[in-house]
Design a protein around this motif. Structure first.
Motif, short mmCIF file in Angstrom:
data_model
loop_
_atom_site.label_atom_id
_atom_site.label_comp_id
_atom_site.label_asym_id
_atom_site.label_seq_id
_atom_site.Cartn_x
_atom_site.Cartn_y
_atom_site.Cartn_z
N TRP A 74 17.60 49.48 31.42
CA TRP A 74 18.76 49.92 31.49
C TRP A 74 19.51 49.15 32.59
O TRP A 74 20.70 48.85 32.45
CB TRP A 74 18.61 51.27 32.37
N ALA A 78 22.98 47.94 30.91
CA ALA A 78 24.13 48.66 31.57
C ALA A 78 24.28 48.93 33.14
O ALA A 78 25.18 48.72 33.55
CB ALA A 78 24.33 50.06 30.83
N ILE A 80 23.72 46.97 35.83
CA ILE A 80 24.38 46.06 36.71
C ILE A 80 25.79 46.16 36.41
O ILE A 80 26.52 45.95 37.34
CB ILE A 80 23.90 44.64 36.36
N TRP A 81 26.34 46.18 35.36
CA TRP A 81 27.85 46.36 35.17
C TRP A 81 28.22 47.80 35.51
O TRP A 81 29.32 47.69 36.25
CB TRP A 81 28.08 46.22 33.63
N ILE A 82 27.63 48.84 35.57
CA ILE A 82 28.17 50.08 36.39
C ILE A 82 28.15 49.95 37.75
O ILE A 82 29.12 50.44 38.21
CB ILE A 82 27.14 51.24 35.76
N ILE A 84 28.51 47.10 39.47
CA ILE A 84 29.61 46.34 40.04
C ILE A 84 30.96 47.06 39.89
O ILE A 84 31.95 47.04 40.62
CB ILE A 84 29.65 45.10 38.96
N GLY A 85 30.95 48.05 38.86
CA GLY A 85 32.10 48.77 38.66
C GLY A 85 32.19 49.77 39.94
O GLY A 85 33.46 50.00 40.49
N HIS A 86 31.13 50.41 40.22
CA HIS A 86 31.20 51.29 41.66
C HIS A 86 31.61 50.30 42.87
O HIS A 86 32.18 51.01 43.59
CB HIS A 86 29.78 52.07 41.72
N SER A 113 22.98 54.98 39.35
CA SER A 113 23.44 54.32 38.08
C SER A 113 22.55 53.07 37.79
O SER A 113 22.53 52.85 36.71
CB SER A 113 25.00 54.03 38.34
#
Length: 133
Positions: A74, A78, A80-82, A84-86, A113
């Motif tokens: 996971w 996905a 790490i990108w989630i 970064i978005g947070h 996440s």
């Protein structure tokens, strides 16, 4: 106070964040092999919808090898990108005084996440909220 913060959170991004996690859960469940991540996405969607007054703890009994391997996959696909978005959203929210608690709530979403398997979301008012052991 938690209710007021949750309503402000809902208006200023929580609803869209929860819908994103919910849609990711639907896609993961539709792909059959990714159902564990779909269930975790639904759990995170509920937390993202109403985060104040709840916290994330490890599930009782610890996490097994399957959860650990699933979390590694996971993170690479996905998580790490989630995360970064947070972080980016938290920085934007922290620019205003009223947005600081919302930024903190966004930061609280990062651990779940990143590694959603083997986690449980519990109310903070219960004695076991800090640690499930």
């Amino acid at each position: 106070m938690k209710t007021i913060l949750n309503i402000i959170w809902l208006v200023f991004g929580g609803l869209w964040l929860a819908l994103g996690y919910f849609l990711a859960g639907i896609v993961c469940c539709a792909l059959i092999i990714t159902i564990p991540w779909g269930i975790a996405s639904f759990r995170i969607a509920g937390y993202a919808l109403w985060p104040f007054g709840r916290t994330v703890v490890d599930k009782p009994g610890g996490t097994g090898l399957a959860s650990t391997l699933g979390n590694v996959v996971w993170i690479l696909v996905a998580g790490i990108w989630i995360a970064i978005g947070h972080v980016a959203t938290a920085i934007a929210m922290a620019l205003t005084i009223i947005g600081i608690p919302l930024a903190i709530a966004n930061i609280k979403l990062i651990p779940v996440s990143l590694m959603p398997l083997g986690k449980q979301i519990v109310p903070t008012g219960r004695p076991f909220a800090g640690s499930y052991r």
